[in-house]
Design a protein around this motif. Structure first.
Motif, PDB file in Angstrom:
ATOM      1  N   ARG B 173       0.937  -1.281   0.118  1.00  0.00           N
ATOM      2  CA  ARG B 173       0.006   0.027   0.131  1.00  0.00           C
ATOM      3  C   ARG B 173       0.732   0.984  -0.103  1.00  0.00           C
ATOM      4  O   ARG B 173       1.309   1.323   1.042  1.00  0.00           O
ATOM      5  N   ARG B 174       1.111   1.922  -1.222  1.00  0.00           N
ATOM      6  CA  ARG B 174       1.832   2.940  -1.225  1.00  0.00           C
ATOM      7  C   ARG B 174       1.534   4.415  -0.232  1.00  0.00           C
ATOM      8  O   ARG B 174       2.284   4.794   0.199  1.00  0.00           O
ATOM      9  N   GLU B 175       0.165   4.153  -0.048  1.00  0.00           N
ATOM     10  CA  GLU B 175      -0.442   5.152   0.919  1.00  0.00           C
ATOM     11  C   GLU B 175       0.209   5.153   2.324  1.00  0.00           C
ATOM     12  O   GLU B 175      -0.046   6.105   3.181  1.00  0.00           O
ATOM     13  N   CYS B 176       0.792   4.024   2.704  1.00  0.00           N
ATOM     14  CA  CYS B 176       1.385   3.971   3.877  1.00  0.00           C
ATOM     15  C   CYS B 176       2.759   4.323   4.015  1.00  0.00           C
ATOM     16  O   CYS B 176       3.388   4.168   5.064  1.00  0.00           O
ATOM     17  N   LEU B 177       3.319   4.826   3.085  1.00  0.00           N
ATOM     18  CA  LEU B 177       4.887   5.275   2.962  1.00  0.00           C
ATOM     19  C   LEU B 177       5.047   6.390   4.236  1.00  0.00           C
ATOM     20  O   LEU B 177       4.245   7.433   4.175  1.00  0.00           O
ATOM     21  N   GLY B 178       5.875   6.030   5.148  1.00  0.00           N
ATOM     22  CA  GLY B 178       6.212   6.892   6.052  1.00  0.00           C
ATOM     23  C   GLY B 178       4.991   7.068   7.227  1.00  0.00           C
ATOM     24  O   GLY B 178       5.384   7.726   8.196  1.00  0.00           O
ATOM     25  N   VAL B 179       4.049   6.323   7.224  1.00  0.00           N
ATOM     26  CA  VAL B 179       2.982   6.452   8.318  1.00  0.00           C
ATOM     27  C   VAL B 179       3.422   5.579   9.540  1.00  0.00           C
ATOM     28  O   VAL B 179       3.903   4.489   9.354  1.00  0.00           O
ATOM     29  N   GLU B 294     -19.559  -2.116  13.014  1.00  0.00           N
ATOM     30  CA  GLU B 294     -19.486  -2.184  11.636  1.00  0.00           C
ATOM     31  C   GLU B 294     -19.357  -0.979  10.991  1.00  0.00           C
ATOM     32  O   GLU B 294     -19.255   0.268  12.050  1.00  0.00           O
ATOM     33  N   GLY B 295     -18.806  -0.695   9.802  1.00  0.00           N
ATOM     34  CA  GLY B 295     -18.512   0.800   9.270  1.00  0.00           C
ATOM     35  C   GLY B 295     -19.604   1.801   9.590  1.00  0.00           C
ATOM     36  O   GLY B 295     -19.365   2.716   9.883  1.00  0.00           O
ATOM     37  N   ARG B 296     -20.781   1.074   9.348  1.00  0.00           N
ATOM     38  CA  ARG B 296     -21.742   2.310   9.662  1.00  0.00           C
ATOM     39  C   ARG B 296     -22.265   2.681  10.924  1.00  0.00           C
ATOM     40  O   ARG B 296     -22.739   3.823  11.311  1.00  0.00           O
ATOM     41  N   ASP B 297     -21.488   1.948  11.712  1.00  0.00           N
ATOM     42  CA  ASP B 297     -21.613   2.404  13.391  1.00  0.00           C
ATOM     43  C   ASP B 297     -20.476   3.580  13.510  1.00  0.00           C
ATOM     44  O   ASP B 297     -20.648   4.073  14.686  1.00  0.00           O
ATOM     45  N   LEU B 298     -19.618   3.982  12.563  1.00  0.00           N
ATOM     46  CA  LEU B 298     -18.413   4.712  12.714  1.00  0.00           C
ATOM     47  C   LEU B 298     -18.577   6.005  11.999  1.00  0.00           C
ATOM     48  O   LEU B 298     -18.999   5.911  10.773  1.00  0.00           O
ATOM     49  N   PHE B 299     -18.190   7.167  12.280  1.00  0.00           N
ATOM     50  CA  PHE B 299     -17.820   8.094  11.663  1.00  0.00           C
ATOM     51  C   PHE B 299     -16.513   8.971  11.905  1.00  0.00           C
ATOM     52  O   PHE B 299     -16.124   8.917  13.111  1.00  0.00           O
ATOM     53  N   PHE B 300     -16.267   9.810  10.931  1.00  0.00           N
ATOM     54  CA  PHE B 300     -15.034  10.487  11.238  1.00  0.00           C
ATOM     55  C   PHE B 300     -15.348  12.105  11.507  1.00  0.00           C
ATOM     56  O   PHE B 300     -16.481  12.438  10.682  1.00  0.00           O
ATOM     57  N   ASP B 301     -14.797  12.822  12.506  1.00  0.00           N
ATOM     58  CA  ASP B 301     -14.940  13.942  12.804  1.00  0.00           C
ATOM     59  C   ASP B 301     -13.884  14.704  13.236  1.00  0.00           C
ATOM     60  O   ASP B 301     -13.440  14.026  14.296  1.00  0.00           O
ATOM     61  N   GLY B 343     -12.624   8.523   5.894  1.00  0.00           N
ATOM     62  CA  GLY B 343     -11.944   9.385   6.830  1.00  0.00           C
ATOM     63  C   GLY B 343     -11.213   8.343   7.683  1.00  0.00           C
ATOM     64  O   GLY B 343     -10.302   9.031   8.319  1.00  0.00           O
ATOM     65  N   LEU B 344     -11.439   7.221   7.632  1.00  0.00           N
ATOM     66  CA  LEU B 344     -10.661   6.278   8.772  1.00  0.00           C
ATOM     67  C   LEU B 344      -9.049   6.249   8.483  1.00  0.00           C
ATOM     68  O   LEU B 344      -8.426   6.541   9.376  1.00  0.00           O
ATOM     69  N   PHE B 345      -8.723   6.390   7.001  1.00  0.00           N
ATOM     70  CA  PHE B 345      -7.138   6.492   6.831  1.00  0.00           C
ATOM     71  C   PHE B 345      -6.632   7.728   7.493  1.00  0.00           C
ATOM     72  O   PHE B 345      -5.736   7.880   7.759  1.00  0.00           O
ATOM     73  N   ALA B 346      -7.294   9.049   7.282  1.00  0.00           N
ATOM     74  CA  ALA B 346      -6.895  10.231   7.752  1.00  0.00           C
ATOM     75  C   ALA B 346      -6.562  10.033   9.262  1.00  0.00           C
ATOM     76  O   ALA B 346      -5.562  10.478   9.662  1.00  0.00           O
ATOM     77  N   ALA B 347      -7.426   9.375   9.891  1.00  0.00           N
ATOM     78  CA  ALA B 347      -7.559   9.339  11.313  1.00  0.00           C
ATOM     79  C   ALA B 347      -6.057   8.465  11.650  1.00  0.00           C
ATOM     80  O   ALA B 347      -5.450   8.821  12.572  1.00  0.00           O
ATOM     81  N   TYR B 348      -5.888   7.244  10.990  1.00  0.00           N
ATOM     82  CA  TYR B 348      -5.039   6.443  11.293  1.00  0.00           C
ATOM     83  C   TYR B 348      -3.438   7.223  10.764  1.00  0.00           C
ATOM     84  O   TYR B 348      -2.626   6.974  11.726  1.00  0.00           O
ATOM     85  N   ARG B 349      -3.578   7.813   9.765  1.00  0.00           N
ATOM     86  CA  ARG B 349      -2.344   8.582   9.337  1.00  0.00           C
ATOM     87  C   ARG B 349      -1.968   9.476  10.345  1.00  0.00           C
ATOM     88  O   ARG B 349      -0.734   9.844  10.644  1.00  0.00           O
ATOM     89  N   ARG B 351      -2.500   9.519  13.338  1.00  0.00           N
ATOM     90  CA  ARG B 351      -2.079   8.920  14.580  1.00  0.00           C
ATOM     91  C   ARG B 351      -2.987   9.129  15.633  1.00  0.00           C
ATOM     92  O   ARG B 351      -2.653   9.529  16.915  1.00  0.00           O
ATOM     93  N   GLN B 352      -4.398   9.330  15.143  1.00  0.00           N
ATOM     94  CA  GLN B 352      -5.468   9.209  16.165  1.00  0.00           C
ATOM     95  C   GLN B 352      -6.264   7.927  16.200  1.00  0.00           C
ATOM     96  O   GLN B 352      -7.325   7.875  16.993  1.00  0.00           O
ATOM     97  N   LEU B 353      -5.857   7.092  15.581  1.00  0.00           N
ATOM     98  CA  LEU B 353      -6.360   5.574  15.634  1.00  0.00           C
ATOM     99  C   LEU B 353      -5.287   4.597  15.537  1.00  0.00           C
ATOM    100  O   LEU B 353      -4.526   4.681  14.532  1.00  0.00           O
ATOM    101  N   GLY B 354      -5.527   3.612  16.190  1.00  0.00           N
ATOM    102  CA  GLY B 354      -4.627   2.479  16.106  1.00  0.00           C
ATOM    103  C   GLY B 354      -5.411   1.325  15.391  1.00  0.00           C
ATOM    104  O   GLY B 354      -6.555   1.132  15.346  1.00  0.00           O
TER     105      GLY B 354
END
Lengths: 320, 531
Positions: B173-179, B294-301, B343-349, B351-354
């Motif tokens: 996953r190229r998106e993970c470079l440096g994460v 499930e995904g629908r139980d979560l949201f990004f804010d 938005g999950l990836f943004a939170a992960y990147r 460092r707000q989400l493990g």
């Protein structure tokens, strides 16, 4: 608790209760069918099982599937083991179980096991055989299965949100069902005057009570022969009988109060509506009911129950 | 298939139809006369039993191996009819508890129970000690590799592994470079599949570093065995598996990003009810006491992930996600995903989400990378691999490609990005057309395949109706990497139920067995002449 899980639990409560009510209605209707000889003499087209279809609001659905003629066996199958139509006990239990499967971590293992086993057994050829051999035994088995689920919920779930959502669904559904049984049953009953035991109208009234498992409880309460106004008052207003509307609404209030017990000063619409209905039922008496007219009052009550259902959705399941 | 079985069976068995064993408890040697008697009964239970490959229970002289001797005696004493009665009971328990998986294909969304075989597989303490060391070593190297791939790429620059194999891997996953991830741990939960060759040596067949499943069956199988065969448990000191949920929770909490407090909120993220491993997701969540979302139980804010609860939004710090990388976030990966959270990836990147496992770990369990794991171990750890790989041929290397094409009939060919026993050619049982088809595919896409010699997996006595026959097995131990690396004692033994089959995947008719790692004590008992 997750909104989605809370919603699942609420619907488990509703569907199991509905399945149990279908079984009870059919049981009473079937007894009556067996006594039908006498009944037919007085009103030739009376069919208690067909009445059950009407109470459950699925007479049209049945006729679309099975035609205009109401065969006893067909009605029984339609409301019990029919796999696809939306009104049978099997379908109700299937939906309850789907909801439970999607939120197993919120139920206790015992409660899940009971619901799952009951549903799986329902699909077997043995269940069909049991229905054919003795409908009453079959219905008894369903009622017991549902009651066992309720008992396991009581005995194994902590009194936390999961429990209260189950109870909320269960009691709201039950209040609804009693309302429908009364609403449908009343116009067919003869005048609201004191009855002699053994007459046909006395039988009607005791069947109404039996449809709510209230016959014995009422007799103990009234120490008397069956008095129509007393029966109606009992099924709507009694404080302590588990199948009176007031009792059910009081339990809903308790559940909602526990669910919202987070110190926030603002009550949800669900809680307000329930609270209002509860105090109304508390301070009404039989004469008020008669004065307002029973039919209009019951219609109003059912409308309120629906509004409460909507408010519950808004308050807990669509929070963001 | 269990529906016809009566619950009465359950009651009958629980009400003490246990055959009473009058021969004394564990450790007491049996009299010679009794052994003779048993030998005569053996004929019916083990009639026609033949050894193929390494047999877990019997040695070359057809005698039970020392650590299996007591189990063998118990089985023979119990007899085939009793065994199969209890077998039916175990199926009944599994079905009634809803321990099912969903089969894809033919009938959409059919719930099945994985066939459970009641004859347990035994691993001695000394065997296990080596396996455990080998697995820990391997996971340390795999984690170092994933970190390296997404940061300095030393291993590529040093030409230990060809860069295009890594960068071309479907799990890269190229998106993970440096994460950055907490404590530089990427693979928190790893299932490493082991097989035994003809000599009994344990070999690593593949690594599962994305979302390995099956651990719930390990826990459930043990519970069922205790209910149905309590007698067998008196015979052995078995290392418990029940700590796994607690260890898993500790591992997940350790994956929390530094931004969250002392009490990270953990949840299990499932694709939902129709996923084949849904039972496991719910089971683990329940055993850990965390929410199953499930995904629908979560949201990004505002940079964070929240779950919708009856009392409004609640922040989530760590997700044990059982959704593939591609479906996690429609904004970054597959835009058509209904399962993920925008938005999950943004939170992960940020460092707000493990996430456990981290995104992009598929690069480490790619079948084309697999042949290089021993080199990785040497490169990062400076150690010799404790557990060997299965010999593997790579079509990318011209000489190996030629060998593969010439020997298709003896080899197993696997597509590098398939799993679950799909996309495989098993040479010895293949047709000419199948071989020609695979030859074409290999030449067209050499990066896409590997080949291995057909290894006759070890076999284990397995209950088939009311007789015992040999069936091939593998072993998937589960390794957790948090503050320390822990290996669940045992793991999932999968058994290929069709006679002669080498495919153990549950999607292909495989069953499972309880796996008993014997406590140290047991080996001593054995050496002092117990069995």
């Amino acid at each position: 608790m997750l909104s989605r899980v809370a919603e699942n639990l609420y619907w488990i409560g509703r569907y199991v209760e509905r399945a149990e009510n279908v079984a009870r209605l059919l049981e009473v209707a079937y007894h009556l069918e067996l006594d039908a000889a006498e009944l037919r003499e007085e009103s030739p087209d009376a069919s208690p099982l067909a009445d059950a279809l009407s109470v459950l609001a699925c007479r049209d659905a049945f006729q679309q599937r099975a035609g205009a003629v109401l065969e006893r066996e067909q009605v029984l199958e339609f409301l019990t083991i029919e796999p696809v139509e939306g009104h049978s006990i099997r379908v109700m239990l299937g939906r309850a179980r789907d909801n439970a499967r999607a939120s197993r971590e919120a139920l206790s293992a015992d409660a899940w096991d009971q619901l799952n086993s009951l549903f799986l057994e329902m699909r077997t050829s043995r269940a069909r055989l049991r229905l054919q051999q003795s409908p009453l035994r079959f219905l008894e088995w369903v009622k017991r299965g549902c009651a066992l689920f309720g008992g396991l919920v009581d005995a194994t779930l902590p009194r936390a949100e999961a429990y209260h959502f189950l109870q909320l669904g269960r009691h709201l559904e039950r209040a609804n069902q009693i309302g429908r049984i009364l609403q449908f049953g009343l116009p067919r009953l003869p005048a609201l005057e004191a009855l002699d035991p053994g007459t046909l109208s006395a039988m009607h009234w005791s069947n109404l009570l039996k449809s709510c498992s209230a016959h014995e409880a009422y007799l103990q309460h009234a120490h008397d022969q069956i008095d129509p106004v007393g029966v109606i008052g009992f099924l709507i207003l009694d404080e302590g009988f588990p199948r009176s509307i007031r009792f059910c609404i009081d339990r809903c209030v308790e559940s909602v109060e526990s669910i919202e017990d987070d110190g926030s000063p603002q009550a949800s619409d669900a809680r307000r509506l329930l609270g209002r209905l509860s105090s109304e039922l508390r301070y009404l008496d039989q004469r008020d009911l008669l004065q307002r007219g029973l039919q209009p009052y019951l219609v109003g009550l059912l409308v309120t129950c629906h509004r409460i259902g909507d408010a519950v959705h808004l308050a807990y399941f669509q929070t963001t | 298939m269990i529906e016809g079985t009566d619950r009465n069976l359950l009651i009958q068995i629980e009400e003490g139809l246990w055959p009473v064993d009058r021969r004394g408890g564990p450790g007491k040697p049996h009299s010679g006369g009794l052994r003779l008697e048993l030998e005569s009964i053996r004929s019916s239970l083990f009639e026609g039993y033949t050894r193929r490959g390494f047999d877990e229970m019997f040695d070359e002289a057809d005698r039970p191996r020392p650590h299996y001797a007591r189990l063998y005696d118990r089985l023979v004493a119990m007899g085939g009819e009793e065994l199969s009665r209890r077998h039916r009971l175990s199926d009944l328990i599994l079905r009634h508890q809803g321990i099912t998986f969903t089969v894809y294909g033919r009938d959409q969304g059919v719930e099945r129970i994985i066939p459970f075989d009641p004859i347990p597989r035994l691993v001695t303490a000394s065997e296990w000690e080596k396996i455990e060391r080998g697995l820990k070593q391997r996971l340390r190297a795999l984690n170092a590799f994933v970190h390296d791939v997404y940061h300095d790429r030393k291993i590529l620059r040093d030409r230990v592994i060809p860069p295009d194999l890594v960068l071309g891997a479907s799990g890269y996953r190229r998106e993970c470079l440096g994460v950055r991830v907490a404590h530089d741990i990427y693979i928190h939960i790893c299932g490493i599949d082991l097989i035994r060759d003809e000599t009994g040596e344990y070999l690593v067949l593949e690594d599962n570093g994305r979302t390995p499943s099956g651990v719930s069956y390990v826990l459930k199988n043990r519970q069922v065995m205790k209910q149905v065969f309590p007698v067998l448990f008196e015979t052995y000191a078995i290392r418990p598996v029940d700590d796994y949920p607690a260890d898993l929770l500790a591992t997940l909490r350790f994956a929390a990003p530094p931004s969250c407090g002392d009490d990270p909120c953990v949840a299990v993220l499932t694709p939902g009810l129709y996923n084949s491993a849904y039972f496991e997701h719910g089971y683990l969540a329940r055993r850990m006491g965390v929410e199953l979302v499930e995904g629908r139980d979560l949201f990004f804010d505002r940079g964070q992930i929240f779950m919708r609860t009856t009392r409004g939004p609640r922040r989530v710090d760590v997700l044990y996600r059982r959704i593939d990388d591609d479906y996690l976030d429609p904004l970054v990966f597959r835009p058509d995903s209904q399962l993920g959270v925008p938005g999950l990836f943004a939170a992960y990147r940020g460092r707000q989400l493990g996430l456990a496992n981290a995104i992009g770990t598929g690069v480490a369990d790619d079948k084309a990378i697999y042949p290089y794991v021993p080199a990785m171990i040497r490169y990062y750890l400076g150690e010799e691999p404790i557990l060997r790989n299965v010999e593997t041929f790579r079509p990318l290397i011209p000489s190996e490609r030629a060998y593969i094409l010439a020997h298709l009939e003896q080899l197993v060919v696997k597509a590098v990005d398939a799993s679950g026993g799909y996309g495989m050619l098993i040479g010895p049982v293949s047709t000419r057309t199948q071989r020609e088809e695979f030859a074409r595919r290999i030449e067209a896409n050499p990066r896409g395949y590997i080949a291995q010699p057909t290894i006759c997996l070890s076999q284990h006595p397995t209950l088939i109706d009311d007789r015992i026959e040999g069936r091939h097995v593998d072993l998937r131990p589960f390794v957790l990497c948090g503050r320390e690396i822990k290996v669940l004692p045992g793991g999932l033994t999968r058994v290929a139920l069709p006679r002669g089959s080498l495919v153990v995947n549950s999607s292909q008719g495989g069953g499972t067995k309880d796996t008993w790692v014997l406590a140290e004590l047991q080996d001593e008992l054995r050496e002092s002449g117990g069995g």
